[in-house]
Write an enzyme that holds these catalytic residues in place. Sequence first.
Site, PDB file in Angstrom:
ATOM      1  CB  THR A 282      -0.026  -3.648   6.459  1.00 52.60           C
ATOM      2  OG1 THR A 282      -1.219  -3.637   5.680  1.00 52.60           O
ATOM      3  CG2 THR A 282       0.573  -2.251   6.498  1.00 52.60           C
TER       4      THR A 282
ATOM      5  CB  THR B 229      -0.934   0.002   1.222  1.00 52.09           C
ATOM      6  OG1 THR B 229      -1.778  -1.147   1.167  1.00 52.09           O
ATOM      7  CG2 THR B 229      -1.807   1.249   1.248  1.00 52.09           C
TER       8      THR B 229
END
Length: 317
Positions: free
Chosen positions: A93, A18
Amino acid sequence: MADPGAAPLVAVLTTGGTIASTRDERGVSTPSRSGAGVLGGADALAGVRVRTAEVLNADSSTLTLEQAGAVREACAAALRDPAVHGVVVLHGTDSMEETAFLLDLHHGDERPVVLTGSQRTADDPAGDAPANVLAALRTAADGRARGRGVLVAFGGRVLPAAGTTKRHTTALDAFAAPEPALPRGAVLPWPAGAAWPRVDVVAVHPGADGALVDAAVAAGARGVVLQALGSGNTAPAVVEAVGRAARAGTAVVVTTRVPEGPVAATYGGGGGGHDLAAAGAVGTGRLRAGQARVLLAALLRAGADAGRVAAEFRARG
């Protein structure tokens, strides 16, 4: 020899995620940035010099153990330069806890390796990437981080890799580590060129049968992580399947779906933790499924036998 008056040199490895993603006209996020485009000038704010390299450009939910191993090899290569103070790995993540733990298992250098990422994309006007990258760079250059192994800098916290898990899907402080901290254990060997074994995670529910354990063995798994209930309990049919797996030479370790606390081989009744241990399974202590899978795979890759597997989980969990 490095100029003692120069700003600390930090190696920055990008892998996608991300933190390197932007949204298209449909609102779909995909990795699209690397290097300076991800740093966004944080190096100047941190007072460090950076040397960047792109290792991967992927969504971290897709990463294989081979790809995580490539990150480890890139870290080792960066640290061959004595001028490097530390390494920062920019990572998605979803699997940050797995990659961080894999790196930590094989990290014997005093200099820190720091992973960070973001919950919001690089083009989000209220993004969390700048603060996380700044914290990671400062930590990697900080002499007080030496000897602490691999760390995760995220959401205002700096956490040890071992035991750290993602606890929230969207919160900006998404990661947490157990207290007290898990022991790191001895550095594991890195058998360069060795293939990674298949290790599957099997989650059970109340009244489950052993079909998924049997299926993992049939698919060629050399290890199975059983995500059990409570303190490490399941149904009798699952215990029977674990026994079949152990007799077939497949290593089975038991963790729990409960977020905190250790597993324990205390319950009987045919499906309890005591019965799983009797069937040949090993408890993971406070390690949860993702990191238990990494440890089991690393041990099997290095040729560990059943006794070594049990000893390592006792020492690290």
